[in-house]
Design an enzyme around this catalytic site. Structure first.
Site, PDB file in Angstrom:
ATOM      1  CE1 TYR A  57      32.738  42.311  32.067  1.00 33.70           C
ATOM      2  CE2 TYR A  57      31.900  40.442  32.575  1.00 33.70           C
ATOM      3  CZ  TYR A  57      31.582  41.431  32.496  1.00 33.70           C
ATOM      4  OH  TYR A  57      31.603  41.743  31.017  1.00 33.70           O
TER       5      TYR A  57
ATOM      6  CE  LYS B  41      33.123  58.307  27.223  1.00 30.10           C
ATOM      7  NZ  LYS B  41      32.523  58.779  26.299  1.00 30.10           N
TER       8      LYS B  41
ATOM      9  CG  ASP C 275      32.804  57.532  22.472  1.00 30.17           C
ATOM     10  OD1 ASP C 275      34.284  56.967  22.818  1.00 30.17           O
ATOM     11  OD2 ASP C 275      32.150  58.606  22.756  1.00 30.17           O
TER      12      ASP C 275
ATOM     13  CG  ASP D 208      31.090  42.025  27.367  1.00 29.63           C
ATOM     14  OD1 ASP D 208      31.591  40.306  26.858  1.00 29.63           O
ATOM     15  OD2 ASP D 208      30.442  41.814  27.773  1.00 29.63           O
TER      16      ASP D 208
ATOM     17  CG  ASP E 163      30.681  39.438  21.367  1.00 27.78           C
ATOM     18  OD1 ASP E 163      31.489  39.218  21.806  1.00 27.78           O
ATOM     19  OD2 ASP E 163      29.677  39.108  21.806  1.00 27.78           O
TER      20      ASP E 163
HETATM   21  C1  IPM Z   1      32.374  36.318  26.940  1.00 28.47           C
HETATM   22  C2  IPM Z   1      31.044  36.887  28.024  1.00 28.47           C
HETATM   23  C3  IPM Z   1      31.605  37.270  29.207  1.00 28.47           C
HETATM   24  C4  IPM Z   1      32.051  37.817  29.720  1.00 28.47           C
HETATM   25  C5  IPM Z   1      29.639  36.443  30.388  1.00 28.47           C
HETATM   26  C6  IPM Z   1      29.195  35.642  30.039  1.00 28.47           C
HETATM   27  C7  IPM Z   1      29.949  36.705  31.678  1.00 28.47           C
HETATM   28  O1  IPM Z   1      30.530  37.896  27.318  1.00 28.47           O
HETATM   29  O2  IPM Z   1      32.924  35.482  27.752  1.00 28.47           O
HETATM   30  O3  IPM Z   1      32.814  37.450  26.550  1.00 28.47           O
HETATM   31  O4  IPM Z   1      30.991  38.751  29.904  1.00 28.47           O
HETATM   32  O5  IPM Z   1      32.578  37.839  30.407  1.00 28.47           O
HETATM   33 MG    MG Z   2      30.932  38.848  26.018  1.00 36.55          MG
END
Ligand code: IPM
Ligand code: MG
Length: 366
Positions: free
Chosen positions: A146, A201, A233, A257, A261
């Site tokens: 990042y 990794k 993975d 990230d 999710d």
């Molecule tokens: C999150 C989002 C952000 C990230 C983006 C929008 C920059 O996906 O908060 O997880 O990748 O951190």
């Molecule tokens: Mg995200």
């Protein structure tokens, strides 16, 4: 920043774009319902993301940043809009998130994923796999690809595509960066089931090899916590195949990230769990952690529960009111148990709107 010990807490409220404003409205409704002689909030609104671009031509206006820095906590909605994809990287709405994290010194994102057995039917997984999941994803939030330098565009100098344009990022972790987030994860594990799985990794990446070495070093100070390592993975696969096996999952920024999710949706919707973004100060930033969902924005369809839970995390971590946080958390679960849901969740009865879910949570508070 001095701890927020007074009764009146200054909160920077940054609704942002898409469904951000409507889910924030429900969280504010819940905070308003909790006001009492012993608890009050001063809500200070400011534009961020696309809303910042529209207001003053910048995704993170200076006044918004100043307000966040001068508040006891930040309650964040969502930012992002593909309409801004063609803007220079510094002007894209996402830049506001990264700027806030950096400026507020937020280097860890904590996302708790719990699936009570009686709510396992909401999960996209088979109920027997989802039931009883109780894990915490600790994601490093300031480093990795990042922010690693250099990054940008250049001309490829070697390989079969030499001479062509090449986009590049730097995946890098300094020892101190790993140390500080590892301590947060180990301390959290201590309060939970004393198990920590560090994800990297290391088979391929030099940054991961250092990550693994530092995490292993930190573990010496936490003999009560059982440390394991998993490749990213494999961790992704296990999260889907056997999520109940995890307690604390510690990861870098990019893997986190993605895995964050994946972990979120195990509950049934990324509109259910919330995230606490923390650093060494007491002031944190609290968010649903979902996107702007522009296709349903303004239609009273978005699930406000994650944002309402973000308000609970704020009460717990930054405002010193775990009692009120627990009331909110219990109210949300009670509403889910009653079968109330927004349309992205499965269920027999009619789906409810954003406002109605907010009202139901308020009603369940008492
Ligand atoms: C999150 C989002 C952000 C990230 C983006 C929008 C920059 O996906 O908060 O997880 O990748 O951190
Ligand atoms: Mg995200």
């Amino acid at each position: 920043m001095s701890p927020s010990t007074s009764r009146r807490h200054a909160i920077a409220v940054l609704p942002g774009d898409g469904i951000g404003p409507e889910v924030i409205r429900q969280a504010v409704k819940v905070l308003d319902a909790l006001r009492s002689p012993a608890f009050d909030v001063e809500l200070r609104y400011a534009p961020v993301g696309g809303a910042g671009l529209e207001a003053v031509g910048h995704p993170l206006p200076q006044a918004t940043l100043d307000l966040a820095l001068a508040s006891n906590a930040v309650l964040f909605g969502a930012v992002g809009d593909p309409r801004h994809d063609s803007l220079a990287p510094e002007l894209r709405p996402e830049k506001a998130i990264l700027g806030l994290r950096r400026s507020l010194g937020l280097f860890a994102c904590l996302k708790a994923i719990t699936i009570p057995p009686d709510l396992a039917h909401l999960s996209p997984l088979k109920s027997e796999r989802a039931a009883g999941v109780d894990l915490l994803v600790v994601r490093e939030l300031d480093g990795d690809a990042y922010t690693g330098q250099p990054k940008g565009e250049r001309t490829a100098t070697s390989g079969p595509f030499a001479g062509q344009r090449e986009g590049h990022d730097s995946m890098a972790y300094a020892e101190g960066e790993v140390l500080r987030v590892a301590h947060i994860a180990f301390q959290a594990a201590r309060q939970r089931r004393q198990r920590l799985c560090s994800v990297d990794k290391a088979s391929v990446l030099a940054s991961s090899r250092l990550w693994r070495e530092v995490v292993t070093g930190v573990s010496a100070g936490y003999p009560d916590v059982a440390l394991t390592h998993a490749y990213a993975d494999n961790a992704a696969m296990q999260l889907v195949a056997n999520p109940a096996a995890f307690d604390v999952l510690l990861t870098g920024n990019l893997f986190g990230d993605i895995l964050g999710d994946v972990a979120s949706v195990l509950t049934g919707s990324i509109g259910l769990p919330a995230s606490a973004l923390v650093g060494s100060a007491r002031r944190g930033m609290f968010e649903a952690g979902h996107g702007t969902a522009l296709d349903i924005a303004g239609k009273n369809l978005a699930n406000p529960m994650a944002c309402i839970r973000a308000a609970a995390l704020m009460l717990r971590h930054s405002l010193g009111r775990p009692d009120l946080a627990t009331r909110i958390d219990n109210a949300v679960v009670q509403v889910l148990r009653a079968g109330h849901r927004t349309r992205e969740l499965p269920g027999a009865g009619a789906a409810m709107g954003t406002e109605a879910i907010g009202d139901a949570v308020v009603a369940a508070l008492s």
